[in-house]
Enzyme design. Structure first.
Site, short mmCIF file in Angstrom:
data_model
loop_
_atom_site.label_atom_id
_atom_site.label_comp_id
_atom_site.label_asym_id
_atom_site.label_seq_id
_atom_site.Cartn_x
_atom_site.Cartn_y
_atom_site.Cartn_z
N PHE A 1 -15.88 4.64 4.88
CA PHE A 1 -16.73 4.14 3.68
C PHE A 1 -17.69 3.40 3.96
O PHE A 1 -18.31 2.65 3.33
CB PHE A 1 -15.79 3.54 2.70
CG PHE A 1 -14.47 4.42 2.06
CD1 PHE A 1 -14.53 5.51 1.61
CD2 PHE A 1 -13.41 3.71 2.61
CE1 PHE A 1 -13.16 6.37 1.21
CE2 PHE A 1 -12.18 4.52 2.33
CZ PHE A 1 -12.20 5.81 1.59
N LEU B 1 18.73 -16.53 4.01
CA LEU B 1 19.49 -15.43 3.46
C LEU B 1 18.34 -14.26 3.10
O LEU B 1 17.24 -14.70 2.77
CB LEU B 1 20.10 -15.59 2.19
CG LEU B 1 21.61 -16.35 2.15
CD1 LEU B 1 21.74 -17.51 3.35
CD2 LEU B 1 22.11 -16.78 0.79
N ASP C 1 7.64 -13.37 -11.78
CA ASP C 1 7.54 -12.81 -13.17
C ASP C 1 8.87 -12.95 -14.21
O ASP C 1 8.93 -12.97 -15.44
CB ASP C 1 7.56 -11.27 -13.24
CG ASP C 1 5.73 -11.02 -12.88
OD1 ASP C 1 5.01 -11.62 -13.34
OD2 ASP C 1 5.85 -9.86 -12.16
N ARG D 1 -32.79 0.23 0.70
CA ARG D 1 -32.13 1.55 -0.22
C ARG D 1 -31.88 0.90 -1.66
O ARG D 1 -32.10 1.44 -2.58
CB ARG D 1 -30.89 2.13 0.20
CG ARG D 1 -30.50 3.25 -0.38
CD ARG D 1 -29.30 3.84 0.22
NE ARG D 1 -29.65 4.75 1.33
CZ ARG D 1 -29.97 6.43 0.99
NH1 ARG D 1 -29.88 6.58 0.00
NH2 ARG D 1 -30.43 6.96 1.89
N GLU E 1 -18.78 1.84 10.46
CA GLU E 1 -20.25 2.48 10.97
C GLU E 1 -20.61 1.69 12.01
O GLU E 1 -20.94 2.08 13.12
CB GLU E 1 -21.05 2.45 9.83
CG GLU E 1 -22.48 3.20 10.22
CD GLU E 1 -23.39 3.45 9.18
OE1 GLU E 1 -23.06 3.63 8.07
OE2 GLU E 1 -24.68 3.52 9.32
N GLU F 1 -21.85 9.78 -1.38
CA GLU F 1 -22.11 8.59 -1.94
C GLU F 1 -22.81 8.61 -3.54
O GLU F 1 -22.41 7.69 -4.21
CB GLU F 1 -23.41 7.88 -1.25
CG GLU F 1 -22.72 7.36 0.24
CD GLU F 1 -24.12 7.14 1.11
OE1 GLU F 1 -24.83 7.81 1.44
OE2 GLU F 1 -24.15 5.79 1.39
N CYS G 1 0.96 -1.20 0.10
CA CYS G 1 -0.14 0.02 0.13
C CYS G 1 0.88 1.16 0.10
O CYS G 1 0.40 2.42 -0.26
CB CYS G 1 -1.12 0.04 0.96
SG CYS G 1 -0.03 0.35 2.80
#
Ligand SMILES: Cc1cc2nc3c(=O)[nH]c(=O)nc-3n(C[C@H](O)[C@H](O)[C@H](O)COP(=O)(O)OP(=O)(O)OC[C@H]3O[C@@H](n4cnc5c(N)ncnc54)[C@H](O)[C@@H]3O)c2cc1C
Ligand code: FES
Ligand code: FES
Length: 1370
Positions: free
Chosen positions: A836, A295, A398, A918, A840, A1306, A65
């Site tokens: 977000f 290592l 990769d 909602r 809550e 929102e 992050c």
């Protein structure tokens, strides 16, 4: 300092002849620090935070992050230069930076000394919202500037930020802020002022000189004109005395430059030994003594293993200083690369080699450089090594497929200095198993030169282009030789990663190809053989079998085309590939351009102005304090949770004997220890704080362990052994519906007109039906859940600071679990690092859990969730299932809609019913339909309780609506936009829940957007592009939205505030809302400032606290500015009325004098304000009412381009128009729009939650696979639209809210789905190439898997039918 002799007695490794030192010195922000022995277990981040430098944040602990970014400077004794590198402090072992200078965000500037220009720009450009990510961005940018000889290019700036995530801003203001440091042309770059000779400024969007600041419509106040100049001029000053920033950059400490570098031998807790040898001989000797020593170079693998996979290594040897392992040499047989060479170093070196040598020789180098561009982010590449990548032998490495493909050789040295060489292709033996014996190490890699007519190409497809690990990657090489006018394959290598436990060579295909002529005739046979070579079993780890197998063929097809193209360019091949060229065009991203357009309607001193977020200066300097930064009281214990590991099970026994003997253990608390009530829930009390008998999801709290440190608490919690008896679990909505598994009393219905009658009447020319699967979403607030609880008066009271959107809920839950009255429990929240909706209700459970040991032991307790625990246990956005049947006329007028919707509530109800409601309210979006029936129900499943998330069900209902609109359009062969326009709401209609629609502006919003994006031309351009490009397609879409403002539970629409005027004329406001980055405090302070006619700087909001403003609703539902703004205004007006008799005397010259005069006259200068939204309410018994105070409208246009062969996509344009009335603060509102749009884009097209369910059998049932930034990909800086335009509708005051403004948090979220529908449009074009013109479902998120598999072609058809629908956890 230790000596060999002394060490030898204690330690077998000490037989080496050199001296070992235990004196470790670093500099931090210019200050010398001696690191004591015994800290080998610490990361640099832990150390920095322990010494009080809390600006550097812990967001994930896994390098994903960037919140922990710091700059390290070290001295290169060969080049005699200091190097400056941004790194992730969360992964850097403390001792790994010995001898280096660490600069943190505090080191470059602060409000006292003055802000550094990097900080200044970011603050002024509105680049911080919650601010939790901000120090990381500052340090990435700072390190780029420090390490660049020239001002960086804009590309370099965007690249350097790829390892930093921001969940709030949508990145645009961050890029704009830093653009001033870019060299955009010879004239315009700056480190002092953005103004140039022609009185132009650096354009916030292009970074070039121009006068586009006029783009912002300024219709009222002259003073506002300065905003864009100030925003982009990195003029820095001391906030206290206004003097200019004149700090010199911290230099590399001379001591470190001159100091002799020593071999280090240090220790850590749990008997960890840490060595840093300086010579190969020393290293080999150590290795001979400790065969199982680990290592370490960048620690980017080992750090993750120890933190998240419980790996423990007793002996660690840092090999960063061994010259032989750091070699980079150009030799006859190729490039010799020491195994400890860092990836960034390799990248730079290879670029130099490519520039200096013949191109044909360096084809492999070029492929590696290109692949490294997509390898992790800058911070990881700056530390991670080539050898670490090879020896980890990750199946999705990769580089490993490339090493094999290019014929690299690995040199391996044993403890007796014998060197053997092996081919890369023989090195990988099994899952994370390599051909290295315990007494050996990897010495170096030999990368051979390529020959003329030898071609090498790399491939990688990931969920996210930047900083993501591959789903499938590949390295391919072919050597062609001419024979009788044909090009014959002399040697070929095709190696895939991500399809087996080891990199897999497609050997059958290679054998077949060898000796064949290079032409398109070989493709079919090659495809068939590849299909046999790469077989993945149905439940192979990682899933996505059909997609991953398709990718292997797509890659080979691209390889074939790209080699053929290169040959053709050289005139070596004839065959025309023009139609297929789009398959080989490399992705290249121009810099992002953003424009914002709004009017300023100034009201009083502050309202209407684009003021900077009040905490911005604190955030950019790292001075802003979050819960985890709060100094802990003496005697604090740290907590870790004991969580259920089963989706549904009876607890048979809990054995804590091992935990009790764990170091630092102070207690384990279970349900039996709860002093108060064990049941809880925001509406229905259907959840236990601590599961007592039965667990109903993985991640459910069973107990809490406290110990002296966070690490010890985690270790002890891991040692609590629980026996379960498993019970059947419900793991999807479909399973729940099939089994009738619903939360009680959640069946709801809304009806308008008569749906059945309409369907039967024959009025509908056509009827279509379908199912929409709506995926969930993780909140991914950057600051994980955190709480600090402490007893006051020996437990008579409990206080806490918490990261929450609902301090009152914390108060309530804690009071309940402890059996205390609410009046004795206080919760305070200063700011939170994003919420977000995720903080809550769910955050309160964790505060309650922490309060139990705090109360019982009478000690402070701190609980910080690790990112994985947070993601596993705190619930997410609800996934939904929508089943629709819709009837319409041949013209496209919708007559009847019958809808069934289900949401995945998880194991407790939490807010799921309100979320469902909602969704039902928003199920018609902006369309007028005479007959509607919507049935909804909340499913009980054995997952953590899903919860509020920005939009609160609205976006899910809206997404289902847009799906059936698009279905109708396909059915009628018309554009979706036409169907939408035909059915738009008009003022005066009664909605399906009985509310009268007033002041509807969707028509104006839509028209403005249509003109702004030039939709008609855009369609033509897209069609033209698509007809010329077979394998890349573009698509466009316009999406409208209408979002209802108010809590749908009427009682929650109330707000309180406390306003206190002091005698110096300053004002302290406290209200019930929480500042979580959305700028609520700034807007509220603007309201107070305008009310008292004082400058904004005279108003202060310190914190939210339950003992100042009681019974507050959560900060949610977008309505906080409306509610608290009105409550504050009420309080201000009360005070003004009291002041009026004195003010009317006209004897004061300032507000301060007035306040003082009032005080002398004994006027009460403190008032409590209150507001309750009038005229709203809804009665579910009759399904009618007025649930919303008003609606916020918006619309967005998006254009995307997809690669039909891989499913890759990028957003070319996003254009957004919103009606926000008269904005209180347009800069903050635009920030909300951009941030919400990008979050919505993430939900619509990128972020996929993968749960262990029937569709994902490779994940343990009920477990979350995507539980960190490594596997769960939120948009990064390079995912934002190339052209990002936001406009606010002008001249539309809102009569229903404070200062004629509208709520914003929102409503714009759903607009991100424009990207999904643009992708769908592009897929339509791809399918049309194959003759598939009908409707097809595209679930969100439209990940590469979904895009690729929907672009049906001869490749996908080998693995799946044309109706194949990739699996989704719903
Ligand atoms: C956020 C993040 C993003 C990432 N992105 C990618 C990505 O895009 N692509 C990708 O392929 N990988 C990725 N990785 C994985 C990782 O970064 C790489 O594998 C990296 O190259 C490992 O190097 P290191 O120096 O950090 O290894 P370390 O963690 O220091 O060591 C890794 C292992 O290698 C062993 N080892 C190291 N050197 C030797 C040696 N000389 N001889 C024997 N054994 C040795 C160590 O003992 C250890 O077991 C990512 C990791 C993170 C954390
Ligand atoms: S905390 Fe270090 S990268 Fe996230
Ligand atoms: S401001 Fe970036 S995460 Fe909040």
């Amino acid at each position: 300092m230790g000596s060999l002799t002394r060490a030898a007695e204690e330690d077998p490794a000490a037989a080496a002849e050199e001296e070992w030192s235990d004196e470790a010195v670093i500099y931090v922000n210019g200050v010398r620090r001696v690191l004591p022995d015994g800290l080998a277990h610490l990361t640099l981040l832990q150390y920095l935070r322990d010494i009080g430098l809390r600006g550097t944040k812990l967001g994930c602990g896994e390098g994903g992050c960037g919140a922990c970014t710091v700059m390290v400077s070290c001295y290169d004794r060969i080049t005699k230069k200091s190097l400056h590198l941004a790194i992730n402090a969360c992964l850097a072992p403390l001792y790994s930076v010995e001898g280096m200078h660490i600069i943190t965000v505090e080191g470059i500037g602060d409000r006292q000394r003055g802000l550094h220009p990097v900080q200044e720009c970011l603050a002024k450009a509105h680049g911080s919202q919650c601010g939790f990510c901000t120090p990381g961005f500052v340090m990435s940018m700072y390190a780029l500037l420090r390490s660049s000889k020239q001002p960086p290019t804009e590309d370099q700036i965007e690249d350097c930020l790829a390892g930093n995530l921001c969940r709030c801003t949508g990145y645009r203001p961050i890029i704009d802020a830093f653009r001033v440091f870019a060299k955009t042309d010879n004239l315009a770059y700056t480190n002092s002022s953005s103004e140039n000779a022609n009185d132009q400024t650096i354009c916030p969007s292009t970074g070039k000189p121009c006068s586009c600041r006029n783009e912002t419509d300024i219709n009222v106040n002259e003073s506002s004109l300065s905003s864009s100049v100030e925003r982009y001029s990195p003029y820095s000053y001391n906030e206290i005395d206004g003097s200019a920033y004149n700090e010199r950059e911290l230099i590399f400490p001379p001591e470190l430059q001159l100091r002799k570098v020593m071999s280090l031998k240090l220790n850590g807790s749990n008997e960890i030994k840490w060595y840093r040898p300086l010579k190969l001989k020393q290293l080999l000797h150590l290795k001979s003594c400790y065969l199982d020593a680990k290592l370490i170079i960048g620690n980017s693998e080992v750090g993750v293993e120890t933190k998240f996979k419980n790996a423990q290594y007793k002996v660690m040897i840092s090999v960063t200083h061994i010259p032989e392992l750091n070699t980079l040499k150009v030799k006859e047989d190729g490039i010799h690369i020491g195994s400890a060479v860092r990836l960034a170093q390799l990248q730079n070196f290879l670029k130099k080699v490519i520039a200096e040598r013949d191109l044909p020789e360096t084809k492999s180098c070029q492929a590696i450089v290109r692949q490294l561009k997509w390898f992790a982010g800058t911070q990881i590449r700056n530390v991670a090594s080539v050898g670490g990548n090879i020896c980890t032998a990750s199946p999705i490495s990769d580089l490993n497929p490339l090493w094999i493909a290019v014929g690299a050789k690995f040199q391996i040295i044993d403890v007796n200095s014998n060197v053997r060489t092996t081919l890369a292709k023989d090195f990988f033996l099994g899952y994370r198993k390599v051909d290295i014996k315990p007494e050996e190490i990897l010495l170096s890699i030999i990368l051979p030169w390529t020959r003329p007519f030898e071609y090498v190409k790399e491939f990688k497809q990931a969920h996210r282009r930047e900083d993501d690990i591959a789903l499938v990657n590949a390295g391919m090489r072919v050597y062609l030789q001419e024979s009788e006018g044909n090009w014959i394959i002399s040697d070929v290598s095709i190696v895939f990663g991500g399809v087996a436990a080891v990199p897999l060579s497609a050997s059958r295909t290679e054998n077949f190809l060898t000796g064949k002529k290079w032409d398109s005739g070989l493709l079919d046979d090659a495809f068939n053989l590849l299909k046999e070579d790469i077989s993945l079993s149905e439940n192979a780890p990682g899933g996505m079998i059909e997609f991953r197998r398709s990718l292997t063929l797509s890659f080979f097809f691209k390889f074939f085309l790209s080699v053929t193209h290169e040959m053709k360019v050289k005139g070596l091949l004839e065959d025309g590939l023009h139609a297929d060229l789009s398959a080989v065009q490399p992705y290249s991203r121009p810099v992002t351009v953003g424009t914002q357009s709004y009017e300023l309607v100034r009201q009083g001193t502050s309202v209407g102005q684009p003021m900077v977020h009040m905490s911005a200066m604190l955030q950019v300097t790292g001075e802003a304090e979050y819960t985890d930064d709060t100094p802990t009281p003496p005697n604090t214990l740290h907590a870790a949770l004991v969580l259920s590991k089963k989706a549904h099970a009876r607890i048979l026994s809990i054995d804590d004997s091992l935990a009790k003997s764990s170091p630092g253990f102070a207690g384990l608390f279970l349900s039996k220890d709860i002093p108060g009530v064990n049941h809880t829930g925001p509406i229905i009390h259907d959840e236990e704080f601590f599961a007592s008998d039965i667990v109903t999801c993985v991640g459910q709290i069973i107990g809490i362990v406290v110990a002296d440190t966070h690490d010890n608490a985690k270790t002890a919690a891991n040692k609590v052994h629980i026996e379960y008896c498993e019970l059947p679990a419900i793991l999807s909505i479909e399973e729940a519906v099939k089994n009738g598994s619903f939360h009680p009393n959640t069946k709801k219905c809304l009806v308008k007109g008569d749906v059945e009658q309409c369907f039967l009447s024959g009025a509908c020319d056509r009827i279509v039906s379908g199912q929409v699967h709506v995926g969930g979403q993780e909140h991914f607030y950057m600051e994980p859940q955190c709480t600090l609880v402490w007893p006051v008066d020996s437990g008579n009271e409990i206080h806490m600071v918490s990261s929450t959107q609902a301090p009152q809920k914390h108060q309530k839950y804690v009071a309940s679990v402890l059996g205390l009255p609410l009046s004795k429990v206080v919760c305070k929240t200063k700011r939170i690092g994003g919420g977000f909706g995720g903080k809550e209700t769910r955050s309160a459970i964790f505060a309650a859990a922490a309060s139990v040991p705090s109360f019982c032991l009478r000690r402070p307790v701190k609980l910080v969730l690790d990112r994985d625990i947070d993601m596993i246990s705190t619930g997410q956005r609800h996934s939904f299932l929508g089943k629709y049947k819709v009837g319409f006329t041949n013209e496209g007028k919708i007559l009847s809609l019958d809808l069934e919707i289900y949401n995945n509530g998880g194991h407790s109800l939490d807010l799921s019913l309100a979320v469902l409601e909602r969704a039902m309210f928003h199920s018609e979006n902006v369309y007028d339909i005479a007959n509607i029936r919507i049935n909804g129900q909340v499913c009980f499943t054995n997952f953590p309780s899903n919860t509020a998330f920005r939009g609160f069900g609205g976006p899910q209902g809206l997404l289902i609506a847009e799906n059936w609109i698009h279905h109708i359009a396909t059915e009628l062969q018309r554009s979706p936009e036409e169907i939408k326009e035909l059915n738009f709401h008009n003022d005066g209609v009664v909605l399906h829940y009985g509310q009268l629609l007033q002041n509807c502006t969707i028509g104006s919003v839509w028209d403005q957007l249509k003109a702004s994006c030039n939709f008609v031309e855009a369609r033509k351009a897209v069609n033209s592009f698509n007809s010329n490009n077979r394998w890349r397609k573009r698509g466009i879409a316009m999406i409208p939205t209408k979002f209802g403002i108010s809590f749908t539970a009427k009682f929650m629409n109330q707000a309180g505030a406390l306003v206190q005027v002091y005698t110096d004329g300053t004002v302290l406001v406290t209200h019930g809302g929480v500042e979580m980055g959305q700028g609520l405090h700034t807007k509220i302070a603007q309201v107070a400032a305008s009310s008292f006619n004082i400058p904004l700087s005279s108003v202060f909001i310190s914190e939210t606290s339950t003992d100042k403003v009681p019974n507050a609703s959560p900060t949610a539902a977008s309505a906080s500015s409306d509610l608290y703004g009105a409550a504050v205004l009420d309080a201000c007006q009360q005070i003004k009325v009291r002041m009026e008799p004195i003010a009317s005397k006209g004897t004061h010259n300032s507000f301060a004098e007035l306040a003082q005069a009032c005080y002398m006259e004994r006027v009460d200068l403190s008032a409590h304000g209150f507001y309750a939204t009038p005229n709203i309410g809804f009665d579910w018994m009759i399904g009618k009412g007025t649930p919303f105070n008003y609606f916020t409208y918006g619309a967005a246009f998006a254009e995307v381009e997809i690669d039909t062969l891989t499913g890759d996509f990028y957003t070319r344009t996003a254009d957004i128009v919103m009606d926000l009335g008269f904005s209180i603060n347009p800069a903050i509102d635009i920030g909300q729009i951009e941030g919400a749009f990008i979050q919505g884009l993430g939900w619509a097209a990128m972020e996929e939650l993968k749960w262990g369910d029937d569709n994902h059998k490779w994940i343990r049932p009920g477990h979350l696979f995507t539980c960190g930034p490594g596997s769960y990909k939120i948009p990064s800086v390079n995912d934002i639209p190339l052209n990002f335009k936001v406009s606010l509708l002008k001249g539309v005051p809102n009569p229903k809210a404070i200062h004629s403004s509208k709520a914003v948090g929102e409503p714009p979220f759903f607009l991100g789905s424009a990207v999904l529908f643009a992708i769908k449009d592009a897929i339509f074009a791809a399918r049309a190439e194959e003759g598939h013109l009908g409707w097809f479902p595209l679930d969100n998120p439209a990940t590469p898997e979904r895009i690729r598999m929907a672009c049906v072609d001869s490749i996908t058809k080998k693995f799946a039918g044309i109706d194949y629908r990739p699996k989704l956890s719903v």
